[in-house]
Design a protein around this motif. Structure first.
Motif, PDB file in Angstrom:
ATOM      1  N   PRO A  49      18.044 -29.209 -75.609  1.00  0.00           N
ATOM      2  CA  PRO A  49      18.528 -30.285 -74.829  1.00  0.00           C
ATOM      3  C   PRO A  49      19.971 -30.530 -75.484  1.00  0.00           C
ATOM      4  CG  PRO A  49      16.884 -31.204 -76.101  1.00  0.00           C
ATOM      5  CD  PRO A  49      16.314 -29.723 -76.255  1.00  0.00           C
ATOM      6  N   GLU A  50      20.079 -30.109 -76.795  1.00  0.00           N
ATOM      7  CA  GLU A  50      21.421 -30.486 -77.414  1.00  0.00           C
ATOM      8  C   GLU A  50      22.384 -29.630 -76.636  1.00  0.00           C
ATOM      9  OE1 GLU A  50      19.487 -27.302 -79.572  1.00  0.00           O
ATOM     10  OE2 GLU A  50      18.812 -29.236 -78.779  1.00  0.00           O
ATOM     11  N   LYS A  51      22.195 -28.510 -76.033  1.00  0.00           N
ATOM     12  CA  LYS A  51      23.121 -27.546 -75.664  1.00  0.00           C
ATOM     13  C   LYS A  51      23.665 -27.910 -73.995  1.00  0.00           C
ATOM     14  CE  LYS A  51      21.767 -23.535 -78.442  1.00  0.00           C
ATOM     15  NZ  LYS A  51      21.380 -22.364 -78.418  1.00  0.00           N
ATOM     16  N   VAL A  52      23.112 -28.975 -73.568  1.00  0.00           N
ATOM     17  CA  VAL A  52      23.391 -29.397 -72.098  1.00  0.00           C
ATOM     18  C   VAL A  52      23.955 -30.606 -72.148  1.00  0.00           C
ATOM     19  CG1 VAL A  52      21.967 -29.626 -69.914  1.00  0.00           C
ATOM     20  CG2 VAL A  52      21.238 -27.991 -71.576  1.00  0.00           C
ATOM     21  N   SER A  53      24.781 -30.757 -71.299  1.00  0.00           N
ATOM     22  CA  SER A  53      25.403 -32.249 -71.110  1.00  0.00           C
ATOM     23  C   SER A  53      24.337 -33.452 -70.652  1.00  0.00           C
ATOM     24  CB  SER A  53      26.498 -32.383 -70.291  1.00  0.00           C
ATOM     25  OG  SER A  53      26.090 -32.227 -68.721  1.00  0.00           O
ATOM     26  N   GLU A  54      24.530 -34.693 -71.137  1.00  0.00           N
ATOM     27  CA  GLU A  54      23.786 -35.845 -70.912  1.00  0.00           C
ATOM     28  C   GLU A  54      23.503 -35.913 -69.348  1.00  0.00           C
ATOM     29  OE1 GLU A  54      21.547 -39.090 -71.018  1.00  0.00           O
ATOM     30  OE2 GLU A  54      22.059 -37.655 -72.596  1.00  0.00           O
ATOM     31  N   GLU A  55      24.602 -35.590 -68.553  1.00  0.00           N
ATOM     32  CA  GLU A  55      24.546 -35.891 -67.053  1.00  0.00           C
ATOM     33  C   GLU A  55      23.564 -34.668 -66.469  1.00  0.00           C
ATOM     34  OE1 GLU A  55      25.171 -34.735 -63.022  1.00  0.00           O
ATOM     35  OE2 GLU A  55      25.996 -33.641 -64.620  1.00  0.00           O
ATOM     36  N   VAL A  56      23.592 -33.623 -66.774  1.00  0.00           N
ATOM     37  CA  VAL A  56      23.047 -32.482 -66.325  1.00  0.00           C
ATOM     38  C   VAL A  56      21.299 -32.650 -66.946  1.00  0.00           C
ATOM     39  CG1 VAL A  56      22.222 -29.882 -66.550  1.00  0.00           C
ATOM     40  CG2 VAL A  56      24.625 -30.906 -66.272  1.00  0.00           C
ATOM     41  N   ARG A  57      21.255 -33.341 -68.094  1.00  0.00           N
ATOM     42  CA  ARG A  57      19.811 -33.576 -68.547  1.00  0.00           C
ATOM     43  C   ARG A  57      19.402 -34.592 -67.619  1.00  0.00           C
ATOM     44  NH1 ARG A  57      21.953 -33.945 -74.155  1.00  0.00           N
ATOM     45  NH2 ARG A  57      21.512 -36.098 -73.922  1.00  0.00           N
ATOM     46  N   GLN A  58      20.088 -35.550 -67.508  1.00  0.00           N
ATOM     47  CA  GLN A  58      19.321 -36.685 -66.455  1.00  0.00           C
ATOM     48  C   GLN A  58      19.088 -36.117 -65.073  1.00  0.00           C
ATOM     49  OE1 GLN A  58      18.325 -39.418 -67.427  1.00  0.00           O
ATOM     50  NE2 GLN A  58      18.924 -39.089 -69.320  1.00  0.00           N
ATOM     51  N   ARG A  59      20.000 -35.404 -64.615  1.00  0.00           N
ATOM     52  CA  ARG A  59      19.641 -34.765 -63.318  1.00  0.00           C
ATOM     53  C   ARG A  59      18.611 -33.753 -63.165  1.00  0.00           C
ATOM     54  NH1 ARG A  59      24.571 -32.551 -62.260  1.00  0.00           N
ATOM     55  NH2 ARG A  59      24.020 -30.470 -61.823  1.00  0.00           N
ATOM     56  N   VAL A  60      18.172 -32.963 -64.333  1.00  0.00           N
ATOM     57  CA  VAL A  60      17.144 -32.190 -64.299  1.00  0.00           C
ATOM     58  C   VAL A  60      15.976 -32.759 -64.411  1.00  0.00           C
ATOM     59  CG1 VAL A  60      15.945 -30.182 -65.575  1.00  0.00           C
ATOM     60  CG2 VAL A  60      18.434 -30.047 -65.045  1.00  0.00           C
ATOM     61  N   LYS A  61      15.953 -33.984 -65.373  1.00  0.00           N
ATOM     62  CA  LYS A  61      14.600 -34.522 -65.488  1.00  0.00           C
ATOM     63  C   LYS A  61      14.269 -35.505 -64.370  1.00  0.00           C
ATOM     64  CE  LYS A  61      14.872 -34.843 -70.621  1.00  0.00           C
ATOM     65  NZ  LYS A  61      15.314 -35.687 -71.857  1.00  0.00           N
ATOM     66  N   GLU A  62      15.382 -35.924 -63.610  1.00  0.00           N
ATOM     67  CA  GLU A  62      14.870 -36.708 -62.477  1.00  0.00           C
ATOM     68  C   GLU A  62      14.463 -35.854 -61.325  1.00  0.00           C
ATOM     69  OE1 GLU A  62      18.603 -38.668 -61.320  1.00  0.00           O
ATOM     70  OE2 GLU A  62      18.603 -39.926 -62.874  1.00  0.00           O
ATOM     71  N   ALA A  63      14.953 -34.695 -61.307  1.00  0.00           N
ATOM     72  CA  ALA A  63      14.282 -33.619 -60.187  1.00  0.00           C
ATOM     73  C   ALA A  63      12.726 -33.237 -60.739  1.00  0.00           C
ATOM     74  CB  ALA A  63      15.133 -32.316 -60.252  1.00  0.00           C
ATOM     75  N   ALA A  64      12.455 -33.313 -61.897  1.00  0.00           N
ATOM     76  CA  ALA A  64      11.422 -32.768 -62.477  1.00  0.00           C
ATOM     77  C   ALA A  64      10.319 -33.758 -62.250  1.00  0.00           C
ATOM     78  CB  ALA A  64      11.301 -32.632 -63.953  1.00  0.00           C
ATOM     79  N   ARG A  65      10.659 -35.127 -62.305  1.00  0.00           N
ATOM     80  CA  ARG A  65       9.921 -36.165 -62.076  1.00  0.00           C
ATOM     81  C   ARG A  65       9.415 -36.191 -60.711  1.00  0.00           C
ATOM     82  NH1 ARG A  65      12.665 -38.682 -66.251  1.00  0.00           N
ATOM     83  NH2 ARG A  65      14.259 -39.465 -64.941  1.00  0.00           N
TER      84      ARG A  65
END
Length: 361
Positions: A49-65
């Protein structure tokens, strides 16, 4: 390639597929499509996760949820040789100070894609070692322990496996271990010096057991250091050791006050707020008031300590910050951003309140 090698390769490939597939019919590429990123980015969000921006991390996690997609943990670990698990061993679940530390650790680790395993030693070094062995067997990538009072085998095992670790809630420049915490000895020297500055010369102490607790040993050492500099020592009958409970604090206070007015201590140093608050409750029942009849101090600055009457003079440590710093250092080493844990000292703050004052003349 022999049969065993073929089986190993096949198993690893299958694990990688499971890691990509997740926990149900929804596949990784569906999560990527919903988040408008590549499948590689989805993998990085959960693996690095440290290699991905906070904005992208949130977007991916929201999609996964939204799609109810969870990566297959066992498959991820086998395919990447990573577990993304960190451990913490605390001495008790009955004290809010350790809850604050764990809260700080968990927030940082979670943001870094790690799950926190928690163990409780109940102040038993051997139980702490068993907890650590169990965590290592499950592949923890980092470990935090409270204090240095642990069997040598624990630290030897961590070093042998090259598992980064940190000692929390204590700090010493001479420690062989990376420490993130505070100097317990210096803290209690400071408390004692405050009481000396008010004019107190007859002292007592009510403390939790120092067996298997290096922090308590250092605290008692700090009290002795400060008193010795003033040519004072605590008599054996005035040093009471027992459980960290309101009841022990109350019983100990009653015992000290039963000595008679001229022999009573005018200043009582307690190992923590819990003991001090118990003593203040007993004082109320005996018709005694602080600071008119005695002065008393605690340590930890529990939430109730500033609301109790009289408000307790005590010392506050930012335990959540200790947890945040510990987790940040561990993640930095795991990610290769630094070679080793950097020790950090947190300086406690003395809150002088109504429970201390000059002794009665």
């Amino acid at each position: 390639m022999n049969k065993r090698q073929s089986t190993d390769v096949t198993g690893t490939v299958a694990a990688a597929k499971r890691a990509r597939g997740g926990n149900g019919r929804v596949k990784l590429d569906e999560v990527a499509k919903r988040a408008n990123v590549s499948t590689a980015t989805v993998s990085r969000v959960f693996n690095e996760p440290e290699k991905v921006s906070e904005e992208v991390r949130q977007r991916v996690k929201e999609a996964a949820r939204a799609l109810n997609w969870i990566p297959n943990a066992a498959g991820r670990a086998l395919a990447s040789r990573r577990t993304h698990i960190a451990g913490a061993i605390i001495p008790t679940l009955d004290n809010e100070i350790f809850a604050h530390q764990v809260s700080g650790m968990q927030s940082v680790l979670s943001d870094g894609g790690f799950t926190l395993f928690l163990g409780c030693s109940n102040y038993d070094p051997d139980e702490g070692l068993r907890q650590a062995d169990a965590m290592l067997a499950r592949g923890v990538e980092a470990l935090a322990v409270v204090g240095e009072n642990h069997p040598p085998e624990l630290f030897e095992s961590l070093d042998a496996r090259q598992i980064p670790y940190v000692v929390t809630y204590s700090y010493s420049k001479t420690s062989p271990h990376p420490c993130i915490g505070f100097d317990n000895r210096a803290a209690f020297s400071r408390i004692t010096e405050h009481l000396l500055s008010l004019g107190h010369r007859r002292f007592a102490a009510i403390f939790q057991p120092e067996i298997s607790n290096d922090r308590v040993r250092e605290r008692l050492g700090g009290v002795s250091d400060a008193l010795a500099s003033a040519g004072i020592r605590i008599a054996a009958k005035d040093l009471l050791i027992g459980p960290s409970t309101l009841e022990f604090g109350a019983a100990s206070f009653a015992q000290l006050m039963a000595q008679g007015t001229k022999a009573r201590p005018t200043a009582i140093i307690c190992g923590n707020d819990n003991i001090a608050l118990g003593a203040l409750m007993a004082a109320r029942e005996l018709g005694l008031d602080a600071p008119r009849d005695f002065s008393i101090t605690g340590f930890d600055d529990l939430a109730i300590s500033s609301r109790f009457s009289p408000r307790l003079t005590t010392m506050k440590v930012d335990n959540q910050q200790i947890g945040i710093l510990a987790a940040s250092e561990l993640l930095a080493v795991i990610a290769g951003r630094q070679a080793q844990i950097q020790s950090k000292e947190i300086v406690p703050v003395l809150h002088i309140r109504e429970s201390t004052g000059a002794p009665a003349k």
